[in-house]
Design an enzyme around this catalytic site. Structure first.
Site, short mmCIF file in Angstrom:
data_model
loop_
_atom_site.label_atom_id
_atom_site.label_comp_id
_atom_site.label_asym_id
_atom_site.label_seq_id
_atom_site.Cartn_x
_atom_site.Cartn_y
_atom_site.Cartn_z
NE ARG A 41 55.25 75.35 21.57
CZ ARG A 41 54.79 76.33 21.80
NH1 ARG A 41 55.12 77.05 23.16
NH2 ARG A 41 53.78 77.03 21.31
CE LYS B 209 45.25 73.98 15.63
NZ LYS B 209 45.74 74.98 16.37
N1 BES Z 1 49.54 74.93 13.92
C1 BES Z 1 49.40 75.72 14.94
C2 BES Z 1 49.70 77.10 14.78
C3 BES Z 1 49.05 78.00 13.64
C4 BES Z 1 47.88 78.58 14.06
C5 BES Z 1 49.40 77.83 12.44
C6 BES Z 1 47.28 79.37 13.12
C7 BES Z 1 48.72 78.81 11.40
C8 BES Z 1 47.59 79.40 11.65
C9 BES Z 1 50.24 75.40 16.15
O1 BES Z 1 50.31 73.94 16.27
C10 BES Z 1 49.24 75.70 17.35
O2 BES Z 1 48.01 75.26 17.51
N2 BES Z 1 49.86 76.79 18.33
C11 BES Z 1 49.31 76.82 19.16
C12 BES Z 1 50.06 77.09 20.77
C13 BES Z 1 49.43 77.19 21.80
C14 BES Z 1 48.48 76.24 22.20
C15 BES Z 1 50.57 77.75 22.80
C16 BES Z 1 48.74 78.49 19.08
O3 BES Z 1 49.17 79.30 18.30
O4 BES Z 1 47.51 78.70 19.43
MN MN Z 2 48.70 72.97 17.15
#
Ligand code: BES
Ligand code: MN
Ligand code: ZN
Length: 514
Positions: free
Chosen positions: A334, A260
């Site tokens: 997931r 990230k």
């Molecule tokens: N934990 C994150 C989702 C999230 C994002 C929670 C912002 C709270 C605030 C999750 O694991 C994630 O990174 N999801 C990705 C999925 C994508 C790579 C398909 C996302 O939402 O960008």
């Molecule tokens: Mn994630």
């Protein structure tokens, strides 16, 4: 000097309030000139030196309160009590004792008071009640009580304290809230409560079970993963089919190899919000000894890049045998949920499975901080969740769980791909999870053997007073004011602990039904 406060919600039309030693709210209110009796909900008037209290706050319930009923009325009480507490909180060294006139709605008043007086901090002076070392002296605690105590007030206290526990678990930084620490904390919190069994599983157990997608997420870290399993058996028959809770427990989500951006990455200390909220909800349910059987499972680990970490393009066979392509290691939620859902739905044959997860940024785009997104195949389950959410003003919005989104995640060289592209990112994530819930598919024209709901709390996990961060081109823009809808008068910014109250209320109503 810290002070003792009395908080009295007042219906301007009928300003009776509850009299306390030396305090007559009716005469205090009538002493105000008419111009100072604005009808707006939450307007507070402070009176100092009333004999039994350093300060008495009369707080308006707003015009027309007497005609308000049900969910609307409850939320007005929460807002009024929260505003009243806000108005006295900062006086002197703060409040040390708050007495609430809860007569308008004991449950709502207890909830609002306990949420409003929560304030997470790890400052060492004065000593913090949140210090996990527990060695810094006696922390200052606010005593909250009511002079109108009822069973409803007591129940409200349990609800709010459970939500506050979830807030704490989520606020605590990842170095203090590791999978191991999370399990230890759960054991402490549940200790002494009847009908509870806690089992902490390790990685060897998960490997033996074939939880390969779960374990694929923890490969990049040295911090041991845990699989926490809590059984609560409050139903008259210990063999009665249980309800199952599943909570995403990523104690830190860096994204893994698909790292990230560093901006706001610290929010990902709360990526165990699903685990925190289901465990905290179950704590309240067990404290109330509700007549129901529940099993809660939470896969707990960190998602870090490292020499052993899963790489984009890796294919993993999940516990249910399906092959999963890890297109993006940041879609890890997931993966851990897949095995947890399959395990819980095969092992314990629940009638209902509810998973809670900080799963997708896309749900925040869709619903903001206001609604938790709910994906379910069951209309009756949706109805029950919705009613409970409205009742606690911890609200849900139903989202589409639709096979037409399938091609977005079924078209890689594996059975499933863990990303489905940008469109409807929350819906493809939900559909991915569905593939691992055993019994969700109807067979031979029969009803599915399990009801399932997936709750995406990525939008509601935190209340922020936003700055507008992105313009239409997704470039970062700073310091543009943004209209703030949350926090509410009874809940300050920070991790919310939602949807603990909605879940406890859902279970209370379900268990009363028999
Ligand atoms: N934990 C994150 C989702 C999230 C994002 C929670 C912002 C709270 C605030 C999750 O694991 C994630 O990174 N999801 C990705 C999925 C994508 C790579 C398909 C996302 O939402 O960008
Ligand atoms: Mn994630
Ligand atoms: Zn995550």
């Amino acid at each position: 000097m810290s002070s003792k406060a009395y908080v009295v919600p007042i219906d301007p039309k009928n300003p009776a309030g509850n009299a306390a030693p030396g305090v007559n709210p009716t005469s205090l209110w009538s002493s105000l000139p008419p111009a100072q009796k604005p009808a707006k909900v939450g307007t507070s008037h402070l009176f100092y030196g009333t004999p039994a209290f350093d300060v008495t706050a009369l707080v308006s319930l707003g015009e027309g309160f007497d005609s308000k009923t049900g969910d609307v009325r409850r939320e007005i009480v929460r807002k009024a009590v929260g505003s009243g507490i806000k108005s006295v909180k900062g006086l002197g060294d703060g409040v040390s004792e708050a007495v609430i006139d809860a007569s308008t709605d004991p449950h709502a008043a207890a909830v609002a008071a306990h949420l409003a007086l929560y304030n997470f901090s790890l400052k060492t002076s004065p000593p913090s009640a949140f210090d996990v070392r527990g060695t810094t002296g006696v922390p200052k605690k606010v005593e909250i009580s009511t002079n109108t105590k009822t069973a409803d007030w007591d129940r409200g206290v349990v609800y709010a304290n459970a939500q506050n526990l979830a807030r704490t678990l989520m606020e605590l930084p990842a170095n203090m809230m590791t999978p191991t620490a999370f399990c230890e904390r759960a054991q402490t919190e549940f200790s002494g409560i009847p009908n509870v069994e806690i089992i902490v599983r390790d990685e060897a157990w998960a490997a033996e079970k074939g939880m390969r997608t779960f374990l694929s997420v923890t490969q990049g870290t040295d911090q041991p993963a845990k699989f926490l399993e809590i059984h609560y058996k409050g139903a008259p028959s210990k063999d009665a089919q249980p309800l199952a809770f599943v909570g995403k427990g990523i104690t830190f989500d860096s994204g893994g190899i698909s790292l990230k951006a560093s901006e706001d990455m610290k929010l990902m200390r709360g990526d165990m919000g699903g685990a925190a909220t289901v465990v905290s909800s179950l704590l309240a349910i067990a404290q109330l000894q509700l007549p129901i059987n529940i099993v809660a499972v939470t896969p707990l680990c960190e998602n870090l890049p490292g020499p052993k970490a899963t790489k984009p393009g890796d294919v993993i066979y999940a516990m249910n045998g399906k092959s999963v392509e890890v297109d993006n290691t940041d879609a890890e939620g997931r993966l851990v949920l897949a095995d947890a859902l399959y395990y819980v739905s095969t092992e314990f044959k629940p009638h209902t499975v509810i998973d809670v997860a900080t799963l997708t940024g896309a749900i925040e785009v869709a619903l903001g901080e206001i609604y938790t997104g709910v994906f379910t195949t069951s209309d009756t389950l949706w109805d029950r969740l919705s009613v409970a959410g409205e009742s606690e003003y911890d609200r849900f919005w139903r989202m589409p769980l639709d096979e037409d989104y399938g091609p977005q995640i079924y078209s890689s060289n594996a059975d499933l791909c863990n990303t489905g592209g940008k469109p409807a990112g929350s819906c493809t994530a939900a559909l991915f999870l569905k593939a691992f819930v055993n019994g969700i598919e109807a067979k031979d024209g029969q009803e599915p053997s399990v009801r399932w709901a997936h709750l995406d709390i990525a939008g509601t996990m935190e209340d922020v007073c936003h700055e507008q961060k992105y313009d239409l081109n997704n470039d970062v823009v700073r310091n543009t004011p943004f209209i703030c809808t949350r926090p509410t008068p009874y809940q300050e910014k920070g991790m919310t602990g939602r949807p603990v109250r909605a879940l406890v209320e859902f279970v209370r109503r379900l268990s009363n039904q028999g």
